[in-house]
Each structure stands twice: as structure tokens, then as C-alpha cells.
Design an enzyme around this catalytic site. Structure first.
Site, PDB file in Angstrom:
ATOM      1  N   LYS A 140      -6.471   6.890   4.374  1.00 19.57           N
ATOM      2  CA  LYS A 140      -5.356   6.385   5.013  1.00 19.57           C
ATOM      3  C   LYS A 140      -4.452   7.233   5.546  1.00 19.57           C
ATOM      4  CE  LYS A 140      -2.094   2.505   4.216  1.00 19.57           C
ATOM      5  NZ  LYS A 140      -1.443   1.522   3.251  1.00 19.57           N
ATOM      6  N   SER A 152      -1.067  -3.129   4.719  1.00 15.63           N
ATOM      7  CA  SER A 152      -1.148  -2.154   5.793  1.00 15.63           C
ATOM      8  C   SER A 152      -2.221  -1.255   5.852  1.00 15.63           C
ATOM      9  CB  SER A 152       0.078  -1.360   5.351  1.00 15.63           C
ATOM     10  OG  SER A 152       0.021  -0.555   4.204  1.00 15.63           O
ATOM     11  N   SER A 209      -1.233  -4.115   0.013  1.00 15.36           N
ATOM     12  CA  SER A 209      -1.851  -3.636   1.277  1.00 15.36           C
ATOM     13  C   SER A 209      -3.049  -2.602   1.144  1.00 15.36           C
ATOM     14  CB  SER A 209      -0.854  -2.058   1.420  1.00 15.36           C
ATOM     15  OG  SER A 209       0.458  -2.636   2.241  1.00 15.36           O
TER      16      SER A 209
END
Lengths: 481, 94
Positions: A69, A144, A168
């Protein structure tokens, strides 16, 4: 056989049997990225093939291609939280999880897209474009960590890591039909993770099945002197918990989680999973988490308050972009701050920083922030009470399957409510996992959430692994060409 | 009510410049979110202790030892402007 569609444990068996090499797997992954990435946009940056190939260690314990990420620092690589304000920032050091992965030979494929600063549930709030759900490109991947889960679902990475502040990792895992696990708060070091809400953030593994999740968590977990909030508690070998046995386990089903507005197909999928686990010998009981309806409100006070403080560092001074006010405006220091943040932050980031600032501001602190912290105690107490009787709790991960791109983009509140089932685990610090438990008629994955007591990730593996032994969902692969 | 005046005040505390259009939009958005958050008023929490953190941690100290860290040069490398080994910023006062 397409190597990039395999799980890591299958790849490691193949390598051991000399049926393939780590380079074969990386090459297959890279070639597939070349083919499908234009459609998915899972990555904000893919590492150049030449650099990566030369660093592959065929003798390493887990030479597995992994997506990271874009809020986790990799030394000398641009790391931007998918935000314009950090454009051009190259990390001066590795996050602890990156060092750990490097030591096992993991191959860093690239940084995965995310909602800017992890503010969102759809990956539409990225300054690097929208990520598309590999099961249906018109739908969001969730967020996310939507780039990370889409990369795994699209076979553009074997593994990924994400971060989970209110869901997320789990909500996008649910939307993309992969396994996403949020470990207990303190289980995994956050050194090198760009902070969103420090009392909630946790890094965790995103994989195709529970076995890979255990392998990856084995690498990530553990105390780190560089993160004073990491827990100095022994880490078990999670692969030992991959047993096909739930006999005698007591599992709670919170009545508040089966609310109106939940998609009937999601409800059916979860209920079928419950029936299946009953047949395997687990016993289920209805439990109550009476403060569930306050979780989203509590979260958006606590998380935005902490975020407004954490994001104060992006001011155009020490790193990142600097923007000067236009000539008609003043050119003093404070004008530079205001212009840098006006141009560098996206709309949702501004909204959250302002909301958090408001909740912490003089005259409102007691009514908002302090009140939020008190309701957080009530939410935590509810869970503590249920865990006195139960070994685990089972719920849907999200009330719906992946929604359409643009569907909720103009209504922040309805977007926030898609996290209603995942937030409690962050507020109370407990571990939780989302794994696929079926597909809707439209072909979109449904996620099952299992929650357990603090530092009892083993329970998640036990129940999740048993469920996988009876079901085909974790073996389904997307077929993008 | 969360007025445009409130938004302007919060934006200045947040050090974010907003134009008129954004001020109007954020005032609507924040009004909606804050009225949802108001549901917490239904709860009496006068006897409840706040939870700011879930782990029972107090101050975590380390030994006062010098360990390898970024050099001044490395730390400055990422900034837009430097001067004599410091971060350079626009003037603070006239």
C-alpha cells in the site's frame, strides 16, 4: 498453469519440487500486470522489471511477489499515500514490515493505489485515479486498501499488505473476494507507516486464502522497539492454527449487525456460512452489541481528530510539495501553509482534517472528542462482555457487495456507513478477518467477517480455515485478459 | 447549524485556503456529518471513562543511547528550500 494465479503456499511447494522458480512466478505476474493494469489501475507505481529481477533470491524462504500500500515506506522509493502533497517524496528508510519481508526474500512489485491518506471506502479519493474492481470493472474495489486487494484479486500480485483504521483492509477484501486480516492493535509494527489515526491504524496481510494469511502474518507480526505501541508479546506460529476443526467453539452473532438495509444476498451468504460451521460442530448464539449504532459517529470523531493532528506535518516545510499563494494574496509563512494544503490535499482529506480540527477545537472538545472517547469505552465494553461467553463473533464484513463507481462519491455520509460492521474492531483493538463466503447473482464477492479476542488471531485462522475446507470461494480467480 | 463563518474559522485553524464555492460545499457536508454525529447525545456518558488508546501503555521509555539515524543532510534532502543546514521558509513577520 498460470503461476500468478497460485497462492504462495502452492508456489512454495512448486519451487520445492523444482517445478518452477521464483523468477518464473515474478515474470508471470509482471506479464499479467502489463496486460490488465490499464483496466484495473491497482498500482500507483510498478517497480521496473530489470531492477526487480536482479534482486530475486531463488534460495530465499518466501520469494513471493507482493504489492505494498502506498502509505508504507520503501527505502529510496517514492511513497505518497496517493496524495499530491507527497508527490516526489522518496522514503529515507524502510518500514519495519518492509525489512521483515525483505529478509524472507519477498519481491516488491510496486506501491498499490489507495484513498488519499486512507480516507475513504472506495479508492475513488486517490489523486492517482480510480481503481476498478477486477470482478466487475464498473464497480469500486472498496477502500482504502483497494489497490492492494484489487492487485491480489486481479492476479497482479500474490500477496499484498494494507492498513486498516476503520475497515480499510477488510472491506476492500470483501469487495474483491480475497482474505484481508486486521491483526490486534500492537501485533504488527507501524514504524514506517504514514500515520492516519494512531490509536486505530494497524498493518495486515491481504492474500487469496487463510493459509497464505497465516504465512504472511508470521512474517509481519512481532514487537519492534521502533514502534512504542507494538506489543511485547510472543508471536505464535500461525500456521499451527490452520486446523479443520471448530468443534465445541462458541460463536456469537450480534443481532444489531443484521440491520435493515443489509443486502439480502449478503445476509444469505453469511447465514449459509453460519449453517455450514454449525454442521462442523461450532455452536452459535445470538449476542448483543447495543452500542453498534453509535460506532460510525464515534469513529468519525476519533479518527478525524487524530488525522487532523497527524496531517499537520504536511505543511510544505520538511518534505513534500510547497505551493506559494498567488500574487494577489500575501506571501507570508501562514499563506504558504494554507496554499500548500489547499493544492496538495484532495477534497475528502480537507473535509476530514476540518472535521477533526472542529472536534478538537476550543469549546467543542468536550462535546465531540471527549464524548467520542467515552462512547468508545462503551463499544469496547460491549465486545469484552460478549467475549466472556464466546470464542469469536461472526458478521457480514460490509452491508453490501461492491457498489458502482460514482454511486456514493457525492455523499460522504453514505460512504462512511459502508464501514459500519468493521469499525468496532478498530475502536476496541481486536483482531478481525474478512474472507469470501460466496458471490451475488451479479457475480460480486460477499465477505464474511470473523472477530476474536485481543491477540487471539489463531481463532480467526481456525474458523476461517475450517470454513475454506468446505467451500470453493477462495479458489475462484478473476479472468481478466 | 454549521455556518460558512464556522467553516472559514475551521479552515483557518486547519491551515487550508478555501474559495467561496468550497466554503459553501464544505459547510453543507460538515453540517450533515455533524448532525449525524449528534446521535451520541442520546447517550449519558457522565460516569464513563474515556478510551484514548486500547493498550494499557503509559510512557514508553528507551535507554538514552545514540544510535544510527538520518544525518542532517539526509533529513534536509526532502525539503523544498534549505539554508545553512536549516529548513528555509517564507518570512513569518513583516
Amino acid at each position: 498453469m498460470n503461476y500468478n494465479e497460485l497462492t504462495a503456499h502452492e508456489i512454495l511447494e512448486n519451487i520445492k519440487a523444482k517445478k518452477c522458480s521464483a523468477s518464473d512466478v515474478y515474470n508471470a505476474t509482471y506479464e499479467h500486470i502489463d496486460k490488465v493494469e490499464d483496466k484495473v489501475n491497482a498500482y500507483v507505481r510498478v517497480a521496473p522489471k530489470e531492477d526487480t529481477t536482479s534482486s530475486i533470491d531463488e534460495t530465499a524462504s518466501t520469494p513471493i511477489p507482493i504489492a505494498i500500500k502506498d502509505n508504507i515506506c520503501i527505502e529510496n522509493k517514492e511513497t505518497t499515500c496517493s496524495s499530491q502533497i507527497l508527490k516526489g517524496f522518496t522514503a529515507p528508510y524502510n518500514a519495519t514490515v518492509i525489512d521483515k519481508l525483505k529478509n524472507t526474500g519477498a519481491i516488491f512489485v510496486g506501491h498499490a493505489n489507495m484513498d488519499e491518506f486512507a480516507f475513504g471506502s472506495s479508492t475513488e479519493n486517490s489523486s492517482c485515479g480510480v481503481t476498478h474492481n477486477p470482478w466487475n470493472l464498473n464497480h469500486v474495489p472498496g477502500g482504502s486498501s483497494g489497490g492492494s486487494t484489487a492487485a491480489v484479486a486481479a492476479n497482479e500480485a500474490i500477496w499484498a499488505i494494507g492498513s486498516d483504521t476503520g475497515g480499510s483492509i477488510r472491506q476492500p477484501a470483501s469487495f474483491c473476494g480475497v482474505v484481508g486480516l486486521k491483526p490486534t492493535y500492537g501485533r504488527v509494527s507501524r514504524y514506517g507507516l504514514l500515520a492516519f489515526a494512531s490509536s486505530l491504524d494497524q498493518i495486515g496481510p491481504i492474500t487469496k486464502d487463510m493459509t497464505d494469511s497465516a504465512l504472511l502474518l508470521n512474517i509481519l507480526a512481532g514487537y519492534d522497539p521502533m514502534d512504542s505501541t507494538s506489543a511485547n508479546i510472543d508471536v505464535p506460529d500461525y500456521t499451527q492454527s490452520l486446523v479443520n476443526d471448530v468443534k465445541g467453539l462458541k460463536i456469537g452473532i450480534p443481532k444489531e449487525f443484521f440491520i435493515d438495509g443489509i443486502d439480502p444476498e449478503v445476509k444469505d451468504g453469511v447465514n449459509e456460512a453460519i449453517e455450514l460451521l454449525k454442521k462442523q460442530g461450532a455452536s452459535f448464539q445470538e449476542v448483543s452489541l447495543p452500542h453498534t449504532e453509535y460506532a460510525v459517529a464515534t469513529y468519525y470523531i476519533v479518527a478525524t481528530a487524530e488525522a487532523s493532528s497527524n496531517l499537520a506535518r504536511y505543511d510544505g516545510v520538511q518534505y513534500g510539495q510547497r505551493k506559494m499563494a498567488s500574487e494577489t494574496r500575501k506571501t507570508k509563512l501562514v499563506d504558504m501553509y494554507e496554499e500548500t494544503r489547499a493544492q496538495g490535499f484532495g477534497e475528502e482529506t480537507k473535509r476530514r482534517v476540518m472535521l477533526g480540527t472542529y472536534c478538537l477545537s476550543s469549546g467543542y472538545y468536550d462535546d465531540y472528542y471527549l464524548k467520542g472517547l467515552k462512547v468508545r469505552t462503551l463499544i469496547k465494553n460491549d465486545l469484552d462482555k460478549v467475549f466472556e461467553e464466546c470464542d469469536a463473533i461472526i458478521t457480514p464484513t460490509s452491508p453490501t457487495t461492491a457498489f458502482k463507481i460514482g454511486e456514493k462519491a457525492k455523499d460522504p455520509l453514505s460512504m462512511y456507513l459502508s464501514d459500519i460492521f468493521t469499525i468496532s474492531a478498530n475502536l476496541s483493538g481486536i483482531p478481525a478477518v474478512s474472507l469470501p463466503c460466496g458471490f451475488s447473482k451479479a457475480g460480486l464477492p460477499i465477505g464474511l467477517q470473523i472477530m476474536a479476542k485481543p491477540f487471539d488471531e489463531q481463532m480467526l485462522f481456525k474458523i476461517g480455515y475450517t470454513y475454506e475446507q468446505q467451500t470453493p470461494w477462495h479458489k475462484k480467480r478473476t479472468q481478466l485478459t | 447549524m454549521f455556518t460558512e463563518k464556522d467553516v472559514k474559522y475551521i479552515a483557518s485553524l486547519s491551515r487550508i485556503h478555501l474559495n467561496e464555492e468550497q466554503t459553501a460545499q464544505f459547510s453543507k457536508d460538515l453540517e450533515k456529518i455533524l448532525s449525524y454525529v449528534k446521535k451520541l447525545e442520546q447517550l449519558d456518558v457522565s460516569d464513563v471513562k474515556p478510551t484514548s488508546h486500547v493498550l494499557p501503555l503509559k510512557n514508553v521509555y528507551r535507554n538514552d543511547e545514540i544510535k544510527p539515524s538520518l544525518t542532517q543532510e539526509q533529513a534536509l534532502k526532502f525539503s523544498v528550500e534549505q539554508h545553512n543546514g536549516s529548513f528555509k521558509v517564507p518570512k513569518v513577520i513583516e
